[in-house]
Scaffold this active site. Structure first.
Site, short mmCIF file in Angstrom:
data_model
loop_
_atom_site.label_atom_id
_atom_site.label_comp_id
_atom_site.label_asym_id
_atom_site.label_seq_id
_atom_site.Cartn_x
_atom_site.Cartn_y
_atom_site.Cartn_z
N GLU A 57 -32.81 31.29 -10.10
CA GLU A 57 -32.45 29.93 -9.67
C GLU A 57 -33.37 29.46 -8.55
O GLU A 57 -33.72 28.28 -8.47
CB GLU A 57 -30.99 29.87 -9.23
CG GLU A 57 -29.99 29.99 -10.38
CD GLU A 57 -29.86 31.40 -10.93
OE1 GLU A 57 -30.32 32.35 -10.26
OE2 GLU A 57 -29.30 31.57 -12.04
N HIS A 126 -17.83 32.47 -12.51
CA HIS A 126 -18.10 31.41 -13.49
C HIS A 126 -17.07 30.29 -13.37
O HIS A 126 -16.80 29.60 -14.33
CB HIS A 126 -18.07 31.97 -14.92
CG HIS A 126 -19.07 33.04 -15.19
ND1 HIS A 126 -18.89 34.33 -14.78
CD2 HIS A 126 -20.27 33.01 -15.81
CE1 HIS A 126 -19.92 35.07 -15.15
NE2 HIS A 126 -20.78 34.29 -15.77
#
Lengths: 327, 360
Positions: A57, A126
């Site tokens: 990321e 998540h």
């Protein structure tokens, strides 16, 4: 159309219209993204504009900033908002500050798309809702749509806005939220909330304002239906743009009802609800009939097994409505 | 240019190992480096100016007239050599200590000094600390305060140029400390995977051997005497040519000289503003370039004194102008946070102005 299709439609439309728009992220190309939001873009626009990146990321966001400095409009996808933190430094220290630190010479225009929220049995990595961590950073705009129409219009507006935008997509309603979406080009203005349910307070008939966004908007609506059976009307405001927040619409509603509940999935402490309550206190103190209330995620990590107990669902919102109305 | 394959059974080469690229050969300039002599006069001029400016800024920092300065004494060959090797259309991403990159590209010295003082005429509007000046018209991105954060951005800019089919490359300048962080890995990894036209120029102490990392990312690598301006210029130019030919990124390690005069202890305040700083010992890149260019009759004897005197005069004028200019108006805090001024910032700006009107 559902939310996924609406976002896909917006991306496709803008990529056709604006050759500067480039999509990049983990598996956004051939696979079409972990939730298939970018499906078909690689086939239509090719390797140069839809890029499968290494799993990093920080690398995705860091290189996207360089692309933006050069003049592209990158749309990095972070697979889950929970995974944005390896790139958080690039967002906070670089993206948000580029215009300011260069005295307005440079800007890094991009829209960072990422799914947020729980309720999909995703567990603690998540399911999180880290919006307040970006709202707190000067220089960013933060958006979270709750339906397909707004998703397309807000994404197109975000792509055309001159500032960097964090575009949080409520994944629990990616497919559950359906609605009519115009085929062509339209935008939903950033910074404008929407009243999705109106209420009037009358003597002996209290009304409550509920502020919500994303997947929790539907829980607020469900709780409001139940509350109506108990004789309490609710006015529901879908914030849509979290920052800069539409404080005028919020204040007008709270001045009308005198009672307010903020609902969000993120932990309560220093969540966006804290800021909203502070803004309401500053603006509407003399109109308040009851203390503002936050119905939020707990100050714990997000649980896997007990996620429906963690989330501020309708059954947790309803008692708050009743208490606030009877205060 | 080709990185030799390291033998994993052996420890990295020690300081001074024989892969260090130098321009000198038998008391002259090796044939491969002679084209750099054409840039010699410009290199010399910029290196002298970089030295004089940095020395003055150290003095201004000592006397607390500027907040701080990233001294670059001894790094002039690495910085000016790398920047001048790039074309004016290429993008440059310096770190804070490579602040001279912006000046080498053409930022006027007075703008740099206004920036160092955070004055009302600072191009960064007093928002950023000294040595972080922007120069968008010159394709120089202002350094970040976060060490190494600019590396993936340099890759992104070069990658964008490749996507747009523009004949543009990027140069990232940084120190070896950056190689310890994640941004270094991200940058080199993405540059390798996507064959991005970028040159990484890493200033390093002799024992760092950052260049060995190039192999892992599939990049070309070279280790260069960072005190040898002609060598730096030549190798970075070759790396640029690889980049624009579509051959991908290069990691160039520029081994910093150890300057006797600095190693002995700090320079006195008087030395910092005099010509003493123009010769900090035999390893001084200025002294070495001056000698090489002198032998080649490329610069007049004493040219460095003339350049230094000119720079000192410009500095005198710039420093007094910056001190006269004063601070930007408080309302400018709220400028450029966003493209416009959102309501919440307008309200804060109004409250600040009100507090000042009321003598706060």
């Amino acid at each position: 159309m559902n939310l996924v299709q609406a976002i896909n439609d917006a991306l496709k439309l803008e990529m056709k219209r604006d050759p500067r728009v480039v999509v990049l992220g983990e598996d956004v190309g051939r696979v079409g993204g972990v939730f298939r939001v970018t499906q078909g873009l690689w086939d239509e626009f090719g390797d140069d504009r839809v890029v499968d990146t290494p799993l990093s990321e920080g690398g995705i966001l860091g290189t996207a900033i360089g692309m933006a400095l050069y003049g592209l409009v990158p749309v990095p996808e972070i697979q889950f908002a929970d995974f944005i933190f390896p790139g958080y430094d690039q967002i906070v220290s670089e993206l948000a500050k580029m215009r300011w630190r260069s005295g307005g010479e440079y800007s890094a225009k991009m829209v960072v798309r990422t799914p947020v929220g729980g309720g999909i049995r995703g567990g603690l990595y998540h399911s999180q809702s880290p919006e307040s961590l970006f709202i707190h950073v000067a220089g960013l705009k933060v958006v979270c749509p709750a339906n397909p129409y707004d998703a397309k219009g807000l994404l197109l507006a975000s792509l055309r806005d001159p500032d960097p935008v964090l575009f949080f997509e409520p994944k629990r309603i990616y497919r559950a939220s359906r609605g009519d979406v115009p085929e062509g080009d339209y935008t939903v203005e950033l910074g404008k909330a929407k009243i999705v349910r109106e209420a009037e307070a009358a003597p002996g008939k209290p009304a409550v304002t509920i502020l919500a966004w994303g997947a929790m908007l539907y829980e607020a609506v469900a709780a409001a239906e139940k509350a109506l059976e108990l004789g309490v009307e609710c006015e529901i405001v879908d914030l849509r743009t979290l920052w800069p927040v539409d404080v005028e619409t919020i204040a007008a509603s709270v001045e009308k009802t005198g009672r307010v509940i903020v609902v969000h999935e993120a932990p309560k402490t220093c969540g966006f609800g804290a800021e909203l309550v502070a803004l309401i206190n500053e603006r509407c103190f003399l109109s308040l009939e009851a203390p503002p209330v936050r119905v939020a995620g707990f100050d714990t990590p997000f649980p896997y097994t007990l996620e429906m107990d963690y989330l501020p669902l309708a059954h947790r919102i309803l008692p708050a409505i009743v208490e606030t109305a009877r205060y | 240019m080709q990185q030799t394959t390291p033998d994993p059974s052996q420890p990295p080469g020690p300081s001074g190992s024989d892969d260090l690229v130098r321009a000198a050969r038998d008391g002259g300039v090796d044939a491969a480096f002679r084209p750099a002599l054409d840039a010699g006069e410009a290199l010399h001029r910029h290196m002298v100016r970089a030295r004089v400016v940095s020395a003055r800024m150290v003095a201004l920092q000592r006397s607390e007239r500027v907040g701080f300065h990233h001294a670059s004494l001894g790094e002039e060959a690495a910085i000016a050599g790398a920047v001048l090797a790039m074309r004016a259309t290429d993008w440059v991403f310096p770190g804070a200590r490579e602040w001279y990159a912006t000046l080498a590209r053409g930022l006027p010295l007075d703008a740099y000094v206004h920036h160092a003082f955070g004055s009302a005429s600072d191009p960064a509007k007093g928002h950023a600390a000294p040595d972080h000046a922007p120069a968008r018209a010159l394709h120089v991105v202002p350094p970040s305060g976060v060490v190494g954060a600019h590396l993936p951005q340099a890759v992104g800019a070069a990658w964008a140029a490749k996507i747009r089919r523009d004949d543009v490359a990027a140069l990232a300048l940084f120190g070896a400390e950056v190689a310890a962080g994640g941004d270094f890995h991200n940058a080199l990894n993405f540059a390798g995977v996507f064959k991005v036209p970028v040159v990484f120029a890493c200033r390093a102490p002799a024992d760092a051997r950052v260049v060995d990392r190039a192999v892992a990312y599939g990049l070309a690598g070279a280790r260069v005497d960072g005190g040898d301006a002609l060598a730096v210029f030549t190798v970075v130019k070759a790396a640029l040519e690889r980049a624009i030919a579509g051959e991908g990124a290069t990691l160039v390690e520029l081994v910093s000289p150890v300057l006797e005069r600095l190693a002995d202890g700090a320079l006195t305040d008087a030395a910092l503003v005099s010509s003493e700083v123009l010769d900090l010992g035999a390893a001084d890149p200025l002294t070495r370039l001056r000698a090489a260019l002198g032998r080649e009759k490329r610069v007049e004897p004493g040219a460095h004194e003339v350049i230094a005197e000119e720079a000192r005069a410009e500095l005198d004028a710039a420093v007094s102008a910056a001190e006269r200019a004063g601070a930007p108006s408080p309302a400018t805090i709220f400028d450029h946070v966003y493209a416009g001024v959102p309501a919440h910032l307008a309200a804060e700006r109004e409250r600040l102005a009100g507090a000042q009107r009321n003598g706060g």
